[in-house]
Design a protein around this motif. Structure first.
Motif, PDB file in Angstrom:
ATOM      1  N   LEU A  32     -42.628  36.834  59.300  1.00  0.00           N
ATOM      2  CA  LEU A  32     -42.326  36.196  58.014  1.00  0.00           C
ATOM      3  C   LEU A  32     -42.231  34.678  58.110  1.00  0.00           C
ATOM      4  CD1 LEU A  32     -39.622  38.801  56.961  1.00  0.00           C
ATOM      5  CD2 LEU A  32     -41.821  38.476  55.825  1.00  0.00           C
ATOM      6  N   GLY A  33     -42.492  34.142  59.309  1.00  0.00           N
ATOM      7  CA  GLY A  33     -42.435  32.688  59.473  1.00  0.00           C
ATOM      8  C   GLY A  33     -41.030  32.125  59.370  1.00  0.00           C
ATOM      9  N   LEU A  34     -40.047  32.902  59.811  1.00  0.00           N
ATOM     10  CA  LEU A  34     -38.641  32.465  59.721  1.00  0.00           C
ATOM     11  C   LEU A  34     -38.139  31.841  61.033  1.00  0.00           C
ATOM     12  CD1 LEU A  34     -37.121  35.550  57.822  1.00  0.00           C
ATOM     13  CD2 LEU A  34     -37.487  33.258  56.896  1.00  0.00           C
ATOM     14  N   GLN A  35     -39.046  31.431  61.893  1.00  0.00           N
ATOM     15  CA  GLN A  35     -38.643  30.896  63.207  1.00  0.00           C
ATOM     16  C   GLN A  35     -37.606  29.778  63.053  1.00  0.00           C
ATOM     17  OE1 GLN A  35     -41.796  31.447  62.261  1.00  0.00           O
ATOM     18  NE2 GLN A  35     -43.115  32.028  63.966  1.00  0.00           N
ATOM     19  N   GLY A  36     -36.561  29.857  63.869  1.00  0.00           N
ATOM     20  CA  GLY A  36     -35.520  28.830  63.847  1.00  0.00           C
ATOM     21  C   GLY A  36     -34.493  29.019  62.741  1.00  0.00           C
ATOM     22  N   ARG A  37     -34.661  30.064  61.930  1.00  0.00           N
ATOM     23  CA  ARG A  37     -33.760  30.266  60.785  1.00  0.00           C
ATOM     24  C   ARG A  37     -32.963  31.563  60.903  1.00  0.00           C
ATOM     25  NH1 ARG A  37     -34.852  27.259  56.515  1.00  0.00           N
ATOM     26  NH2 ARG A  37     -34.257  28.838  55.009  1.00  0.00           N
TER      27      ARG A  37
ATOM     28  N   ALA B 207     -21.761  25.340  73.592  1.00  0.00           N
ATOM     29  CA  ALA B 207     -21.787  26.616  72.867  1.00  0.00           C
ATOM     30  C   ALA B 207     -20.732  26.696  71.770  1.00  0.00           C
ATOM     31  CB  ALA B 207     -21.615  27.778  73.844  1.00  0.00           C
ATOM     32  N   VAL B 208     -19.778  25.746  71.773  1.00  0.00           N
ATOM     33  CA  VAL B 208     -18.780  25.720  70.690  1.00  0.00           C
ATOM     34  C   VAL B 208     -18.845  24.396  69.911  1.00  0.00           C
ATOM     35  CG1 VAL B 208     -17.216  27.413  71.735  1.00  0.00           C
ATOM     36  CG2 VAL B 208     -16.967  24.983  72.323  1.00  0.00           C
ATOM     37  N   THR B 209     -19.898  23.598  70.175  1.00  0.00           N
ATOM     38  CA  THR B 209     -20.055  22.329  69.442  1.00  0.00           C
ATOM     39  C   THR B 209     -21.497  22.189  68.919  1.00  0.00           C
ATOM     40  OG1 THR B 209     -20.378  21.192  71.579  1.00  0.00           O
ATOM     41  CG2 THR B 209     -18.175  21.078  70.614  1.00  0.00           C
ATOM     42  N   THR B 210     -22.385  21.620  69.729  1.00  0.00           N
ATOM     43  CA  THR B 210     -23.720  21.261  69.214  1.00  0.00           C
ATOM     44  C   THR B 210     -24.593  22.467  68.852  1.00  0.00           C
ATOM     45  OG1 THR B 210     -24.467  21.069  71.509  1.00  0.00           O
ATOM     46  CG2 THR B 210     -23.815  19.048  70.414  1.00  0.00           C
ATOM     47  N   ILE B 211     -24.517  23.539  69.653  1.00  0.00           N
ATOM     48  CA  ILE B 211     -25.393  24.694  69.376  1.00  0.00           C
ATOM     49  C   ILE B 211     -25.004  25.365  68.048  1.00  0.00           C
ATOM     50  CG2 ILE B 211     -26.249  26.927  70.210  1.00  0.00           C
ATOM     51  CD1 ILE B 211     -27.259  24.573  71.885  1.00  0.00           C
ATOM     52  N   PRO B 212     -23.714  25.706  67.842  1.00  0.00           N
ATOM     53  CA  PRO B 212     -23.378  26.296  66.535  1.00  0.00           C
ATOM     54  C   PRO B 212     -23.634  25.335  65.371  1.00  0.00           C
ATOM     55  CG  PRO B 212     -21.395  25.907  67.855  1.00  0.00           C
ATOM     56  CD  PRO B 212     -22.556  25.725  68.761  1.00  0.00           C
ATOM     57  N   ALA B 213     -23.506  24.029  65.614  1.00  0.00           N
ATOM     58  CA  ALA B 213     -23.807  23.069  64.533  1.00  0.00           C
ATOM     59  C   ALA B 213     -25.272  23.210  64.119  1.00  0.00           C
ATOM     60  CB  ALA B 213     -23.517  21.645  65.000  1.00  0.00           C
ATOM     61  N   ARG B 214     -26.139  23.429  65.119  1.00  0.00           N
ATOM     62  CA  ARG B 214     -27.559  23.616  64.832  1.00  0.00           C
ATOM     63  C   ARG B 214     -27.778  24.950  64.088  1.00  0.00           C
ATOM     64  NH1 ARG B 214     -31.664  24.186  69.682  1.00  0.00           N
ATOM     65  NH2 ARG B 214     -30.163  22.873  70.776  1.00  0.00           N
ATOM     66  N   ILE B 215     -27.044  25.978  64.502  1.00  0.00           N
ATOM     67  CA  ILE B 215     -27.191  27.299  63.864  1.00  0.00           C
ATOM     68  C   ILE B 215     -26.812  27.222  62.384  1.00  0.00           C
ATOM     69  CG2 ILE B 215     -26.217  29.641  63.802  1.00  0.00           C
ATOM     70  CD1 ILE B 215     -26.121  29.545  66.880  1.00  0.00           C
ATOM     71  N   LEU B 216     -25.722  26.521  62.101  1.00  0.00           N
ATOM     72  CA  LEU B 216     -25.290  26.379  60.703  1.00  0.00           C
ATOM     73  C   LEU B 216     -26.185  25.417  59.921  1.00  0.00           C
ATOM     74  CD1 LEU B 216     -22.657  27.721  61.872  1.00  0.00           C
ATOM     75  CD2 LEU B 216     -21.379  26.328  60.235  1.00  0.00           C
ATOM     76  N   GLY B 217     -26.976  24.613  60.650  1.00  0.00           N
ATOM     77  CA  GLY B 217     -27.796  23.609  59.970  1.00  0.00           C
ATOM     78  C   GLY B 217     -26.950  22.479  59.412  1.00  0.00           C
ATOM     79  N   LEU B 218     -25.879  22.113  60.152  1.00  0.00           N
ATOM     80  CA  LEU B 218     -24.961  21.080  59.656  1.00  0.00           C
ATOM     81  C   LEU B 218     -25.674  19.733  59.554  1.00  0.00           C
ATOM     82  CD1 LEU B 218     -21.590  21.706  61.514  1.00  0.00           C
ATOM     83  CD2 LEU B 218     -22.203  22.293  59.154  1.00  0.00           C
ATOM     84  N   ASP B 219     -25.417  19.062  58.478  1.00  0.00           N
ATOM     85  CA  ASP B 219     -26.034  17.774  58.203  1.00  0.00           C
ATOM     86  C   ASP B 219     -25.173  16.662  58.818  1.00  0.00           C
ATOM     87  OD1 ASP B 219     -27.892  16.133  57.066  1.00  0.00           O
ATOM     88  OD2 ASP B 219     -26.755  15.884  55.207  1.00  0.00           O
TER      89      ASP B 219
END
Ligand code: FE2
Length: 433
Positions: free
Chosen positions: A238-243, A354-366
């Motif tokens: 479905l082309g959802l890579q990274g989401r 794993a408790v800072t930058t990675i989850p920030a990326r997962i949430l798509g934090l601006d």
């Protein structure tokens, strides 16, 4: 005139003597030496002297259940401590929930989170309730905490989107009401085939509506629970890579090694995100084992080595599944580190990510991070580097949101009264001050 100047900070990447200049809620400059010479420092309404301690972007929890938090003991405790009794207990509690009590408990948890420097949370919200009471309550909480905490909500069909009557309809209604992310629980559907069907349907819905996906996936010790494979395949199709995020993936702990060697590249190809929940996985999995008892956490170092980003989530705090916890993502990181045996220098450092930058990326934090242009959300920790922060579960000396100090804690130290010995210990070691 700056709103805030943080001086003499150590950053997670190791830069020392760093100054962080803040104006209008944003970081405008980050530079080694900035503000070190007090006489030459730029004028600022408030100065926070980090005194050579670690200043990090805030903690982020990519996996939580805010509709259940702080309900421990309601209406009874989970006697066996198992996942399935927890789910049954949550089923007993649901009809007793009220809007006001849900809001009050969630707000109380957000207070704890802020005090711990945890300023962004992705929370699943159970949609298997025709009233959507928890959805309404957490949408209200999301609005109310927005000035100080980013709350992202996942429409989570706890009883199975296909298995529970009305669940699909409830889930789509929850999304229409303002819930952000599409959730799922394929291993809880009646059959493997129904689980795979739920993954396909939910991913298609997310693709259609342009939404992120985060599924509880394969949360069991069953080595044949392979819904993550379907999740990755649908992501690519479905082309959802990274989401797309696969949460838990505990069955991977028990899978055949050959199969995992095929699975890991599939997850990398799908640019899947993974969230392990070490405090919960170590206590809920392996319950059918005698000895040796499996740890039950997914294969974190192997996922990282394959290029799959892994975050550690808290999952539960004082709820039907877990009677402990206090919103401390450093406790989560420490447990993850131990369970995954990540004691190598780089591995320990990855546990902080794993408790800072990675989850920030997962949430798509601006605007997350310590760099010019980022939002001025910062935590001053009573530690000199990320690994020491994990080791000490370091006190959050100051928590800054959009340039304003919104929480402070005293350093953790013990006074001694022993002739010839120091007056206090702070557990930082000898000669390293
Ligand atoms: Fe969960």
């Amino acid at each position: 005139m700056l709103d805030l100047l943080v001086r003499n900070a150590v950053l997670p990447d190791g830069r020392r003597g760093v100054g962080i200049a803040v104006k209008d809620g944003r970081i405008v400059e980050v530079r080694e030496g900035l503000g070190l010479d007090v006489a030459a420092a730029p004028a600022a309404r408030e100065v926070l002297d980090a005194q050579g301690l670690l200043v990090s972007p805030p903690f982020v929890d990519a996996h939580f259940h805010m509709d259940a938090t702080l309900s421990h003991g309601l209406p009874r405790v989970n006697a066996s401590g198992t996942l399935l009794e927890g789910i049954a207990l949550w089923g007993e509690l649901k009809p007793l929930l009220t809007h006001d009590a849900l809001v009050e408990r969630a707000l109380a948890y957000c207070d704890w989170a802020v005090a711990r420097g945890l300023l962004a949370i992705r929370s699943h919200v159970d949609v298997c309730d025709a009233r959507l009471l928890a959805v309404q309550a957490l949408l209200e909480v999301k609005r109310r905490v927005a000035p100080y905490l980013d709350l992202q909500l996942v429409a989570f069909p706890q009883d199975g989107v296909l298995r529970a009557p009305g669940a699909w309809d409830n889930l789509t209604r929850a999304l229409a009401m303002g819930v952000d992310v599409v959730g799922g629980i394929p291993h809880f559907e009646r059959t493997m085939a129904a689980g795979a069907e739920s993954v396909r349907a939910l991913c298609a819905l997310a693709a259609e509506q342009g939404r992120l996906v985060d599924m509880h996936c394969d949360e069991s010790d069953d080595p044949h629970s392979r819904h993550v494979e379907t999740l990755a395949a649908e992501t690519v199709r479905l082309g959802l890579q990274g989401r797309v995020t696969g949460s838990h993936l505990t069955s991977m702990h028990s899978m055949d090694n050959y199969y995992v060697s095929k699975l890991l590249p599939l997850l990398a190809e799908a640019r899947l995100h993974v969230v392990a929940n070490p405090l919960i996985n170590i206590t809920l999995q392996g319950r059918h084992d005698t000895y040796p008892k499996r740890r039950g956490m997914t294969r974190v170092p192997e996922l990282l080595a394959a290029g799959v980003p892994v975050a550690f989530g808290h999952d539960c705090v004082m709820d039907p599944w877990y009677p402990l916890g206090s919103g401390d993502m450093l406790e989560v990181a420490a447990m993850g580190l131990h369970v995954a045996q990540m004691t190598g220098t780089e591995a320990m450092r990855a546990c902080f990510d794993a408790v800072t930058t990675i989850p920030a990326r997962i949430l798509g934090l601006d605007g997350y991070g310590v760099a010019p242009g980022c939002r001025a959300d910062l935590v001053l920790l009573d530690a000199r580097d990320p690994v020491e922060a994990i080791r000490l579960r370091a006190a959050r000396l100051a928590v800054v949101r959009a340039g304003r100090v919104i929480a402070t804690s005293p350093p953790s130290r013990a006074a001694l009264d022993i002739p010839g010995r120091p007056a206090f210990v702070d557990f930082k070691g000898v000669g390293l001050e």
